[in-house]
Every structure is written in structure tokens, then in C-alpha cells.
Design a protein around this motif. Structure first.
Motif, mmCIF file in Angstrom:
data_model
loop_
_atom_site.group_PDB
_atom_site.id
_atom_site.type_symbol
_atom_site.label_atom_id
_atom_site.label_comp_id
_atom_site.label_asym_id
_atom_site.label_seq_id
_atom_site.Cartn_x
_atom_site.Cartn_y
_atom_site.Cartn_z
ATOM 1 N N ALA A 169 0.836 -1.199 0.000
ATOM 2 C CA ALA A 169 0.000 0.000 0.000
ATOM 3 C C ALA A 169 0.874 1.255 0.000
ATOM 4 N N ALA A 170 1.979 1.211 0.741
ATOM 5 C CA ALA A 170 2.864 2.377 0.768
ATOM 6 C C ALA A 170 3.534 2.565 -0.594
ATOM 7 N N GLY A 171 3.849 1.478 -1.264
ATOM 8 C CA GLY A 171 4.452 1.566 -2.598
ATOM 9 C C GLY A 171 3.514 2.254 -3.571
ATOM 10 N N SER A 172 2.220 1.980 -3.423
ATOM 11 C CA SER A 172 1.247 2.643 -4.279
ATOM 12 C C SER A 172 1.087 4.108 -3.866
ATOM 13 N N ALA A 173 1.117 4.344 -2.577
ATOM 14 C CA ALA A 173 0.872 5.705 -2.088
ATOM 15 C C ALA A 173 2.050 6.641 -2.363
ATOM 16 N N VAL A 174 3.263 6.165 -2.075
ATOM 17 C CA VAL A 174 4.423 7.052 -2.238
ATOM 18 C C VAL A 174 4.842 7.058 -3.703
ATOM 19 N N GLY A 175 4.780 8.221 -4.299
ATOM 20 C CA GLY A 175 5.158 8.318 -5.709
ATOM 21 C C GLY A 175 5.359 9.770 -6.082
ATOM 22 N N LEU A 176 5.049 10.066 -7.344
ATOM 23 C CA LEU A 176 5.241 11.432 -7.820
ATOM 24 C C LEU A 176 4.382 12.415 -7.045
ATOM 25 N N ILE B 264 12.806 -4.464 -5.447
ATOM 26 C CA ILE B 264 13.858 -3.472 -5.687
ATOM 27 C C ILE B 264 13.486 -2.165 -4.999
ATOM 28 N N SER B 265 12.189 -1.810 -5.071
ATOM 29 C CA SER B 265 11.845 -0.509 -4.505
ATOM 30 C C SER B 265 11.936 -0.514 -2.975
ATOM 31 N N LYS B 266 11.889 -1.714 -2.369
ATOM 32 C CA LYS B 266 12.093 -1.774 -0.920
ATOM 33 C C LYS B 266 13.517 -1.335 -0.563
ATOM 34 N N ILE B 267 14.434 -1.570 -1.500
ATOM 35 C CA ILE B 267 15.813 -1.113 -1.271
ATOM 36 C C ILE B 267 15.945 0.355 -1.673
ATOM 37 N N MET B 268 15.257 0.702 -2.770
ATOM 38 C CA MET B 268 15.386 2.063 -3.292
ATOM 39 C C MET B 268 14.752 3.121 -2.380
ATOM 40 N N MET B 269 13.618 2.770 -1.775
ATOM 41 C CA MET B 269 12.897 3.748 -0.942
ATOM 42 C C MET B 269 13.762 4.334 0.173
ATOM 43 N N ALA C 260 21.396 9.469 -9.419
ATOM 44 C CA ALA C 260 20.929 8.508 -8.418
ATOM 45 C C ALA C 260 19.543 8.908 -7.920
ATOM 46 N N PHE C 261 19.373 10.190 -7.656
ATOM 47 C CA PHE C 261 18.094 10.667 -7.140
ATOM 48 C C PHE C 261 16.961 10.352 -8.115
ATOM 49 N N PHE C 262 17.168 10.675 -9.399
ATOM 50 C CA PHE C 262 16.089 10.446 -10.362
ATOM 51 C C PHE C 262 15.839 8.955 -10.616
ATOM 52 N N VAL C 263 16.867 8.134 -10.435
ATOM 53 C CA VAL C 263 16.638 6.687 -10.551
ATOM 54 C C VAL C 263 15.664 6.228 -9.453
ATOM 55 N N MET C 264 15.898 6.719 -8.231
ATOM 56 C CA MET C 264 15.017 6.326 -7.111
ATOM 57 C C MET C 264 13.597 6.858 -7.319
#
Ligand code: PFF
Length: 452
Positions: free
Chosen positions: A18-25, A166-171, A307-311
Motif C-alpha cells: 500500500a505504501a508503494g502505491s501511495a508514495v510516488g510522484l 527493488i523498490s524496498k531497497i530504493m525507498m 541517483a536521485f532520479f533513478v530512485m
């Protein structure tokens, strides 16, 4: 049907998805430009106040509705009361509208990521770079196609889990980088502290109804509310998971990232513009104009920028994937088509709307809908009109038809619902009145009848 429903493994699985969906642009791009535009501290205050009351109550209601009915939004409302079937349809429309223009902005992110990788930092730090880039007809469309193409491919191959991993590491890296950029700006840039004051200290003379309208729209958008997403998430949630605790965690995470993103961008705007307030009102381009300047001023800035824009790209992808998944499953359900065909239909429709959104900044810059460019219009239509209508219908439905008790029982399957009084009061009385005021004022403003 029900037996086929998969469910999230473990407690953290639900919260992270749910957080992956919520946190974004919404957090990184949209929140800072709205906060800058609508008065800084006062916007932040209104946003947080709404988040702990409305956001909290609505998210609980949606997740519990989903878990109770075990259905996705389009059928959940109708299954409980036929008269409310239209709410399911309306809220399904929201992700259909958001996905295309979200992907256009995802395309901007990819363009900037590529720019930093290829060392164009100084060029991108120019004041006029972003606007002249948007004025180009073809290139932004190509980046948009790439972004939505990647999203569709991930959905088609069903490898979302890989992206989530991957996004669990990227976040955490993204959050670390934001904190680093905040510290760098505050320590090295003259005038940045004035921006901190602007961002943190509420100036009540800047309060207007528009502050609340914008904050409420942002809240829905950022927490993926009033668009059926959380109902669908809830339908996958196991009974052993505590809804109230999960909602609190998602909220803290989502609001925390938005808060930090504001702290990263607003003080920098002050530093670069010498406190000129006009620079704050730039709107959607704010992040893309300000961040390259910070990276350009920083030793090793191209690397950190890349790096920032990749995340950010990963955060955007986890959101766009959940948007596309939702739309794909709505079409599968409604049109009785297979998954692959549905992905193609969604992709086709999104390409059309996305290209229109992108052209609204270039070849079709003169065409306006209600005085707005296409992308702004889609954003306004979903955030300021559809979402409040869905939210209003949801609170009336939960407050008076289904009754808060039904939701409370669902929440209390495990442990007592601590804030149930707040929940009931917000859902039954505060929310309907406030949402109605907001809805009426955004309709009146859109049609130029009043300006607030
Ligand atoms: N909440 C996301 C953001 O803040 O970027 C946007 C979003 C993602 C909205 C997924 C809806 C959705 F289904």
C-alpha cells in the motif's frame, strides 16, 4: 471467485504494497509545488490536519469495505446497496484519467535521469530549460511512451513483485538522499532558511478556501484515496492484520516523504530566487527547475542527481503499476475480456490521453479547457471534481447507509479500534459538510463563477 483471491503474506507485505502505491510522484513532485504555491506553512498545517482526520477515516473505511466485501471497488459498493453502484463506476474512472498524465510526468523524470547520467547538469540548471523542453513536440512524447511501455511490460509479465522488492531497497536510499539534499541546501545556500520559515510557519493571512481545496485534492491523490485502490487492497488483506495500525503506518510514511520533499525543494527555491515569491508559484515544473540547480551547485552533483532520479523513477513505477493493474482489472471485469487484451485496451486509451496531455504543453499550448492546459485539466478533473464526489458518496454511504458500526466491527476483529469516536464523527458529520463545501467551491472556480 473468492477462493481465487490472493492475499498479502504477513503484516509488512500489506503495508509495503500500500505504501508503494501511495508514495510516488504525488509526494515528490506534486506536494512541494502545491505547498509552495498555496502559502507554505499554512498549506502544510491544513494538509496535516486533514491527513489525521479525513485521510485516516477514509482510508480505514475503504480498506475495511474491501476486506468485508472481498470485492474490488467497481462491485463493492453495488454489492452492499444497488443505489450506490454508480460510486464504484465513478471511482474506477479516476485511475483511468490519472494513469496517462502520471506517465507523462514519469517521462519527464526519465528524461532528467538520462540528462544527469549523460552529464547535462549545467544545461538542465538553466531557468528556461524545463519550459523549452516541454515546448518540444516529439521528445516528451517518446519519454512518455517509454515510461508507460515499461509499466505495461511489467504488468504484462506479472513481475510487479520484482519491482516491489527493488523498490524496498530504493525507498530508504531515496529518503536518505532527500535528507542529504536538505542538509546540503540548508548548510551551503544563502537564503535557504527563509524558505524553511516560509514552509514551516503558518501565515494565516495566506489562508483561503483554495488552500483547503488543494490540500484535500492532494491528500486523496497522495494516499491513493477516493479511487477504489484502497478498497481493492483491502479485498486482498487478511483478517489477522490490524487495519488501524496499518493505516497509521502508511499515513506516517506517505506524509513523511511528502514533508521531506517540500523541505528539499522550497528552501532551495528561496535560495535561488532571492526570496522572490513569484518563483514559488511555478506549478508543475517546480521540482524540475529547482533540483537541477541544487545538483549543479553540488560537488559530484551529476552523480547524485542521476541517483536521485533513478530512485524517483522506481517510486513512480510502483505507483503507475498499481494504477495500471487497477485499470486493467476494471476492464477485465466490465468488458469480460482477458488480461492481455485488457492491457492492450488500457495501453491504447492511455496513449491517446497521454499524447494529448503532452501536446498541451507544446503544439497545442493554445488550446485550453476551462482555462487549463490538458494535463492540468485532467489533474483538476480527477482530483478536484471526481475524487471529492466519490469521497462524499463514500462517507454518506458508510455514515448513513452501511453505518459506521459495520466498519468498526471489521476493524475490531482483532483489537479495539482506538480512534473510533473520531472516525464516526468525521465520517458522519465533519467530512460530508466539508467535502460538500469543497466540491461546490471547486466547481464554481472552474467555471469562473467565483475566484477563491
Ligand atoms: N499515490 C500516488 C502518488 O502519490 O504518487 C499516485 C497514485 C498511485 C494514485 C497509484 C493512484 C494509484 F492507484
Amino acid at each position: 471467485m473468492e477462493s481465487k483471491r490472493s492475499s498479502f503474506t504477513g503484516k509488512l507485505g500489506f503495508v509495503l504494497a500500500a505504501a508503494g502505491s501511495a508514495v510516488g510522484l504525488g509526494n515528490i513532485w506534486r506536494f512541494p509545488y502545491l505547498a509552495a504555491k498555496y502559502g507554505g506553512g499554512i498549506f502544510l498545517l491544513v494538509y496535516i490536519a486533514l491527513s489525521v482526520t479525513f485521510g485516516f477515516s477514509l482510508m480505514i473505511a475503504e480498506i475495511a469495505l474491501g476486506r468485508k466485501t472481498k470485492l474490488s471497488a467497481i462491485r463493492a459498493y453495488g454489492s452492499l446497496d444497488k443505489r450506490f453502484s454508480f460510486v464504484g463506476i465513478l471511482c474506477s474512472l479516476v485511475p483511468v484519467i490519472i494513469l496517462p498524465y502520471y506517465s507523462v510526468i514519469g517521462g519527464w523524470v526519465m528524461k532528467y535521469m538520462f540528462g544527469f547520467i549523460t552529464g547535462k547538469t549545467a544545461e538542465m540548471a538553466q531557468d528556461t530549460y524545463f519550459n523549452s523542453y516541454l515546448g518540444i513536440t516529439v521528445e516528451p512524447i517518446l519519454w512518455f511512451l517509454l515510461f508507460i511501455g515499461i509499466t505495461a511490460l511489467i504488468v504484462l509479465l506479472g513481475v510487479e513483485k520484482g519491482v516491489e522488492k527493488i523498490s524496498k531497497i530504493m525507498m530508504p536510499i531515496l529518503i536518505g538522499l532527500i535528507v542529504f539534499i536538505v542538509a546540503y541546501t540548508l548548510i551551503t545556500m544563502d537564503g535557504a532558511w527563509d524558505g524553511v520559515v516560509y514552509y514551516l510557519k503558518p501565515d494565516f493571512s495566506k489562508f483561503s478556501l483554495m488552500t483547503v481545496v488543494a490540500a484535500m485534492g492532494q491528500l486523496f491523490y497522495s494516499m491513493s484515496l477516493a479511487m477504489g485502490i484502497m478498497i481493492t487492497f483491502g479485498s486482498y488483506m487478511k483478517k489477522e492484520i490490524n487495519i488501524e495500525k496499518s493505516v497509521k503506518q502508511i499515513e506516517v510514511f506517505d506524509t513523511g516523504v511528502a514533508f521531506l520533499a517540500g523541505l528539499m525543494i522550497i528552501p532551495a527555491v528561496f535560495a535561488f530566487s532571492g526570496g522572490n515569491e513569484a518563483a514559488l508559484g511555478q506549478g508543475p515544473g517546480l521540482m524540475f527547475v529547482t533540483l537541477p540547480k541544487i545538483f549543479d551547485a553540488m560537488p559530484g552533483g551529476s552523480f547524485i542527481g542521476a541517483a536521485f532520479f533513478v530512485m524517483v523513477l522506481f517510486a513512480a513505477l510502483t505507483s503507475s503499476i498499481s494504477l495500471m493493474e487497477t485499470v486493467v482489472s476494471i476492464f477485465m471485469d466490465k468488458l469480460k475480456i482477458g488480461r492481455k487484451v485488457s492491457i492492450l485496451v488500457v495501453l491504447g486509451g492511455s496513449l491517446l490521453l497521454g499524447v494529448v496531455s503532452s501536446l498541451g504543453y507544446s503544439a497545442w499550448a493554445d488550446v485550453k479547457v476551462l482555462g487549463m492546459q490538458f494535463l492540468d485539466f485532467f489533474d483538476f478533473f480527477s482530483n478536484s471534481l471526481l475524487m471529492p464526489i466519490v469521497a462524499l458518496a463514500t462517507v454518506i454511504f458508510v455514515g448513513f447507509i452501511l453505518k459506521p458500526k459495520a466498519i468498526i466491527e471489521e476493524v475490531e476483529l482483532l483489537e479495539p479500534f482506538k480512534f473510533k469516536k473520531l472516525f464516526t464523527a468525521v465520517i458522519r458529520f465533519v467530512a460530508p459538510v466539508c467535502i460538500l463545501i469543497i466540491l461546490v467551491s471547486s466547481i464554481l472556480t472552474a467555471f469562473g463563477i467565483v475566484s477563491i
